[in-house]
Structures are given as C-alpha cells and as structure tokens.
Design an enzyme around this catalytic site. Structure first.
Site, PDB file in Angstrom:
ATOM      1  N   GLU A  79       0.835  -1.207   0.000  1.00 42.44           N
ATOM      2  CA  GLU A  79       0.000   0.000   0.000  1.00 42.44           C
ATOM      3  C   GLU A  79       0.867   1.254   0.000  1.00 42.44           C
ATOM      4  O   GLU A  79       0.627   2.203  -0.749  1.00 42.44           O
ATOM      5  CB  GLU A  79      -0.889  -0.048   1.238  1.00 42.44           C
ATOM      6  CG  GLU A  79      -1.593   1.221   1.617  1.00 42.44           C
ATOM      7  CD  GLU A  79      -2.167   1.106   3.024  1.00 42.44           C
ATOM      8  OE1 GLU A  79      -1.605   1.716   3.955  1.00 42.44           O
ATOM      9  OE2 GLU A  79      -3.168   0.389   3.194  1.00 42.44           O
ATOM     10  N   ASP A 252      -5.080  -4.856  -4.149  1.00 43.53           N
ATOM     11  CA  ASP A 252      -5.574  -3.487  -4.306  1.00 43.53           C
ATOM     12  C   ASP A 252      -4.411  -2.514  -4.368  1.00 43.53           C
ATOM     13  O   ASP A 252      -4.480  -1.491  -5.059  1.00 43.53           O
ATOM     14  CB  ASP A 252      -6.528  -3.121  -3.178  1.00 43.53           C
ATOM     15  CG  ASP A 252      -5.806  -2.775  -1.882  1.00 43.53           C
ATOM     16  OD1 ASP A 252      -4.963  -3.593  -1.453  1.00 43.53           O
ATOM     17  OD2 ASP A 252      -6.076  -1.709  -1.307  1.00 43.53           O
TER      18      ASP A 252
END
Length: 756
Positions: A79, A252
């Site tokens: 991330e 993601d």
C-alpha cells in the site's frame, strides 16, 4: 446537420473524452501546498527524511510505536509503495519533473517484488494441481487448519502457462504485502538475521485474527526460529513439514500502483516526457495480479457449497473477475515444488475499475498475455456491478461477496443474497474490527470509481458516484476551520438479489443501510473521500461538491506541522498490548527477538523490543491503570492522500475559482433533432454550428448547456453553521438572528435571501 460532424469527428471527440484536458501547472495555493508537502516528505526527491529508511524504504509511519494493520510503524506495505507512485505522479505534473516516478517504481521492484533467488522452484509449479486444500475458519482456536490431500478438490490454474509464455519466466511479478523496514523483528532476508528490509508475514489464521492476535514470522522458513517446524504448525496441520518460502499479495495496492502510474504516464506525455517503460512494467504487474480474480482453490464460481462437493474449476469458470483480498504463492527452499492460490473473498474497498479500464483499453498498458486485456475488460464491468449491487440507500457502499462462506465453502443462512452466485458478506475477510466499518474503505474504493468516471465518462460509474456523493455531502461537515465526518459505519439488512438489467432502477436496496456509528476526524480517510468527491464534482460541474472539497482541504491546513499533517489520536485500543495471543496448548518456540512463545503469552510478550521504544512509557502507564495514551501519527499513505488531493485541485483547475452551477438547458435547436442535453458544461466544446455548442458523452453527441441566472443563495450565517440553503422558498418554520429557517428532507435549511 453539417457533414463535417461525421464518424471521424465523433471518434476524435471520444479520444478527447478518454484523456480530458487538465491544467498543466499552476502557482495557486493548492499547488504550492502540494509541492511544499512533497518536499517535507522527500526533501525534494532526496528521500533522506524521517519518512524513509537509509535503504529508501517508505515507512508506514514516521513514528515507530504503531499498531493497526502493520504492527510496527517502520514496517512498510505494498500500500505504501503504491501511494509513493501517486505522490511522484502528482509532483511530476505540478513541477514538470517526473524522475521520481521511475525512482519509486525501481524501489517497489527492489523491495516488494521477490526476485528469482527469493522465489526458487517456480518452474516446478503444476497448473493442473495448484495447491493443497486447507479450510479457513472464523474461530482462531480451530487453527492449525488441517491440510486435505485428496484429488479433485482443487481446480486448474488457467493463466500460469500464458504468463510463462508472455514473460519467459515462471516467477511471479507482484508485490508481497509487508516488509520489515528496519529488520526490527530480526529475521533478515532469507533468514540471515541481519538484512534489511526483509520479507515477513503476520495474518494467517482466519477472520477473527486481528493484528493483536498475530504471530509475526519470516517468509523464508528454514526452521531457524519458532518451534521444531518453525512457525508452520501454528497455521496448517501436516504430517511432514518442509522448509519453504511464502508470499502474499494485497492486490488493491498493486492496482493502485497501476492507476497512479497511468496518471503519471498521461501527464508526462502531455509534457513531452516518455514513461513508456513504466507503462510496460505496470502492464506486467496487471497481468500477474489477475490471480486476484480467481477463487482461492480455483473452484467454480457460484453456489459453491461443500469443499468436497463444489466443483473444481476448469478454464476460467473459477474467475469471479473481481479484485479479491489477496492471492499467494510459495514453494520449497530447495526449488523442488511450488504452489499458488487465489482468494474467494472480495471487498468493495479493494476494487479498482480505473485500473481495469487502463489495462483493457490503453495501448501502452495492455498486458502481453493472450487473455490479460480481455480479462480486465470483463473485470471492469463486473466491478461496477459489484459497487452498484452493494450501494446502500444512503449512497455508501456495503462490504463484499465471497465464493467460500466462512472460508471453507459452508452453507450461508437462507436470507443471504447473491451476486453471480457469490454470497453477500457485510464484513469480508476480517471481523475484529469488521472490515467495512472504517470509512476509509469508502474513500479507497470510490475514488477509483469516480476517477474512472472523470477520465472515461463511463455512465455506470457516474450513476454510482452521484449517489455516493450525496452520502459524502450528508456526512462531511465544515464550520469555518472545523471539520467533522463519519469515521465508522454500522450495517443492517441485505442488498437485493443482483440483476444486471436493474442497474439504474430507483428504489434499489431499500433494506440495506449504512449509518454512521461515530463521527470525528481521520485526516487520511477524509482526504481520500474528498478525492472521490472531487472527481465526480469536476466531471459533473457540481459547484456545491467542489466548494465542499475546497472547504475541507482549507480546514485541513490547520493540522499542518513541520512533518506534514497530523491530529492527535486517543488510542484506547492499546490496552490490547497486554491481551493474550492465541497459541495452542503445548506449542513452544522462540522468535528472533528472543521472546518465548507459548500458550498464555500476550502481544507485548512476543514483541519485547517495544519496551525500548521512546513512546512505550505512555502505553505502560495505561496498562497499569493510567490515562488513555494519545499519539500524533504521520502515516505515509495519509500524507500522500492530502498531498494528492491538494495537487488535483490545482491540476483540475479549481485552485483559483469554483465552477458556477449549470442551471440552464441546451438549445431547443439541438433537442428538436433528437439529441439530449449534456449533463454538465462542456469542457471542451467539441463542435459549434448554427444550432449551438456540441459536446460528447458516452460516445453520443449532446447539446452543451447554456447558463441561466443563478438562483439566489441564503445567508452565509446558515452555511457557516453547517446547514444548507433551502432549494426554494419553503414555509418559514423559525426565525432568529441568522434569518428565516425552513425544513427540507427532515433537515433544517436557510431560506434564500429573496424569500418573503
């Protein structure tokens, strides 16, 4: 209609829509804020600040005593690297210097993507037998999970061979999700005990295993620490444990890196800078993270009940085409075997339809594999459908869907509704705390939907974003320099059964509700939500939305400090430093910090180095009955969201002015020909003729709206208190020093100044 307005002109207009004209550079206050913030974080691209390690690892946070998903502030996660790409892309657009994007990607490859020596033996992988089945469980005390050696339980991997053929390697090009930036745990790379950063892992034991219940361990397992089988027998049950390596992707983050790389590529191209090599790497990453589109054990998607009854997948019938919570791969240290798994669990906060659009439509980003672009085209539609399926009555987005109920293909209750045969889960993947309660998931998922809408004009994305923007406007309140927003949600009800023909129907999901359970201030979450609102407001020329964006970002300025932006946080959850971590009775071992691990140990027991942290005294006092500790954190991702939000305000052209709302209609000379009015002011006007100005939306000609006199507004005495102006002259319900009050939609509002 003039013949010049031909199919060729329409194609040209479509190209304009695919890459809207954006303000190249500006000297407005928002641009300067973003540039100043970038310089605080990176020292002008030198990366010798507190945000980075000497090895140029972007830390999760500057502060070290930090437990949330990472359990130490100087860990880093995929991330963080994806946000670093965003940071560099926006700085490039604002300054004209795009060097930092390639620098950030090079460290992403160096630190987060295992090289060949760190994933040996992938050539021994058998796509017809990807992995051995082991059930997940909601109860951590049911671990280790027993491996089930039985033919026919696991389906086939349909993309492994085409990836090998496209890239001439069996190795995986994807980020492992977490590294130990300072080697704080002491495992080192390949268990050498000293190399930093090093691959580590934490979560392994189902939905009830919060960060506070994890047992951190090395990805390179050679039984040097832990018990007689290293740490393996805490997680899986086997008769014979082999030394092995294991990595897990949080896809993601990979998709966010692709999204940010696309914006950097597009802006650089506008400035005459070639980032085609970066685009190729992003395309490759997109090819490999398709593993996130598959059921964990490649079982057939839909109504999958019973691990031994649900059909093993063949071809691509095991693909749900969504971005799941993870995928993982591993193998033997001797290079003699390898395995791969997908994930059955999906969360709306992890979806990225903008990345799917980039990978399926933009030539520089198209994957090399035979079916990669087609898979992402399917994924684009499927992701948008998922968002719409889970859009609550309030406009916010509910959790997700799973193909494996409770992680072992259990039978859900009869009231659970489905999406392509996958079951609604309001708290996908983890339950402590529930994964969709934190409103950061609203910002993360919807920012990607709304950026897609801005860039491509996809009207399905626009429908979702406009309804979601209503939720944002109802839950974000600014009063001068004070700002408050919903920080947590609670969920009730179920979505309707999904019907793809019912995408736009009003009155959907009347029983599904997401309501605010707590309000407060989370700077990173707020900036993320505001980014999403900015995209849709810019596309629709929504003056109210843009004004809220500006008001919020102006209010955030009061939290600026020498390091970036931060607000003090109470951390009552730090009582869990003293709570027990589940270890099965009889299991004993030792980690690289020298801690003994056995039944009854606490979180701090197995992390004794925390007692050397300069902030430990505050936590220790709390554990001994003192006051709740309070910390001021500078998280890399949150800092980036604020920087990017300010930068986008300037890039999109709102640094100096706010758009006036479209209050008129387009010329009758256009609508009389059977064409619709455009939904927003045309930017740009594509064509002019005797009928008026023409634009293009969804590849269809439309008439550009003309301005009508602006409707009178109410006194700022109302809006400064956080109330809206009434939309018309309603009955006067109350009068005070602010003026005349009305009631609209069960809320107080200020009557316009021209009302009697």
């Amino acid at each position: 209609m003039p013949s010049i307005r031909s199919a060729i002109a329409l194609l040209s207009a479509s190209a304009v829509m695919a890459a809207p004209v954006m303000k190249k550079r500006a000297a407005d206050a928002y641009a300067q804020r973003a540039i100043d913030h970038y310089n605080k974080m990176t020292n002008g691209g030198q990366y010798n600040t507190d945000y980075f390690s000497p090895e140029t690892v972007p830390y999760h946070s500057i502060e070290t005593l930090m437990v949330e998903a990472p359990d130490h502030g100087h860990e880093s996660v995929s991330e963080t690297y994806s946000f670093w790409i965003w940071l560099e892309a926006v700085n490039g657009k604002l300054t004209g210097n795009y060097d930092g994007i390639n620098t950030a990607w090079s460290y992403l490859e160096k630190h987060m993507i295992p090289d060949a020596k760190n994933q040996p033996g992938n050539s021994k992988y058998n796509p017809s037998s990807p992995a051995t089945y082991a059930p997940e469980d909601d109860d951590i005390t049911n671990y280790p999970a027993q491996l089930v050696f039985q033919d026919g339980l696991v389906g086939e991997d349909p993309i492994a061979k085409e990836l090998q053929q496209a890239y001439n390697t069996w190795d995986i090009y994807a980020m492992h999700w977490i590294i130990d930036g300072d080697n704080w745990y002491g495992y080192g790379q390949q268990a050498d005990g000293k190399t930093k950063p090093s691959f580590i892992n934490t979560f392994q034991r189902g939905s009830s295993e919060s960060t506070w219940k994890t047992v951190p361990h090395p990805c390179w397992e050679e039984f040097k620490w832990g018990g007689r089988n290293g740490f393996l027998d805490l997680f899986t049950g086997d008769n014979n444990y082999a030394k092995q390596w294991r990595y897990t992707a949080a896809p993601d983050a990979d998709a966010r890196a692709i999204q940010a790389a696309y914006f950097g590529y597009m802006w650089a191209e506008e400035d005459g800078v070639d980032l085609s090599d970066l685009a190729s790497k992003a395309a490759k990453l997109g090819d490999y993270i398709r593993y996130a589109q598959y059921d964990k054990y490649f079982k057939k998607i839909g109504n999958c009940i019973g691990h031994d009854r649900c059909s093993a997948g063949r071809g691509k019938n095991s693909a749900h085409y969504l971005i799941s919570w993870y995928f993982a791969w591993g193998g033997g240290l001797q290079g003699d075997w390898a395995w791969r798994i997908g994930s059955s669990h999906t969360h709306t906060g992890y979806q990225n339809p903008l990345a799917a659009w980039v990978l399926s439509t933009q030539s520089a980003f198209k994957p090399k594999s035979r079916t990669g672009a087609d898979d992402w085209a399917t994924s684009l539609d499927r992701q948008l459908e998922l968002f719409r399926w889970l859009q609550a009555s309030e406009g916010c987005i509910a959790g997700g869907a799973t193909n494996s109920w409770q992680g072992h293909y259990a039978q859900p209750s009869s009231d659970i509704t489905t999406f392509y045969g996958m079951y609604y889960d309001w708290q996908p993947v983890y339950h402590d705390p529930p994964s969709n309660n934190w409103t950061g998931m609203q910002g993360w998922g919807m920012e990607r939907v709304c950026s897609l809408y801005y860039i491509s004009g996809n009207e399905k994305a626009g429908t979702i974003c406009r309804d979601w923007a209503k939720w944002v406007k109802n839950t974000v309140r600014v009063n001068g320099n004070e700002v408050i927003h919903s920080t947590n949600l609670e969920w009730s009800g179920n979505p309707d059964e999904w019907n793809s023909n019912n995408f736009n129907k009003s009155g959907r999901n009347r029983s599904l509700h997401g309501t605010s359970s707590s309000d407060g201030l989370d700077l990173g979450t707020l900036a993320s939500i505001i980014k999403g609102l900015l995209w849709v407001s810019a596309k629709d020329n929504d003056a109210e939305g843009i004004q809220l964006v500006l008001d919020v970002m102006n209010a955030i300025e009061q939290y600026s400090d020498d390091l970036g932006y931060a607000a003090e946080e109470p951390r009552g959850d730090y009582s869990k430093f003293g709570e027990e971590v589940y270890i099965p009775s009889g299991w004993t071992g030792k980690n690289a910090q020298g801690a003994n691990i056995r039944s009854g140990v606490t979180f701090i027991d197995i992390r004794p180095k925390y007692k050397q942290d300069p902030d430990w005294a505050q936590v220790e006092n709390y554990l001994n009955g003192g006051s709740e500790p309070r910390f001021t954190y500078h998280r890399f991702w949150a800092q980036t969201e604020i920087m990017v939000a300010n930068g986008l305000i300037s890039i999109l052209g709102y640094g100096d002015n706010v758009p006036q709302p479209v209050t008129g209609t387009c010329p009758a000379a256009i609508t009389n020909q059977g064409y619709k009015c455009c939904s927003a002011k045309c930017n740009p006007v594509v064509y002019k003729d005797e009928s008026g100005d023409w634009g293009v939306e969804n590849n269809q000609w439309c008439g550009c709206p003309t301005d009508a006199p602006a409707q009178p507004k109410c006194s700022t005495k109302f809006t400064q208190q956080g109330y809206k102006c009434c939309s018309s002259c309603l009955p006067v319900m109350y009068t005070d020093e602010s003026g005349k009050w009305g009631v609209e939609n069960n809320n107080w509002c200020g009557l316009p100044s021209n009302c009697n």
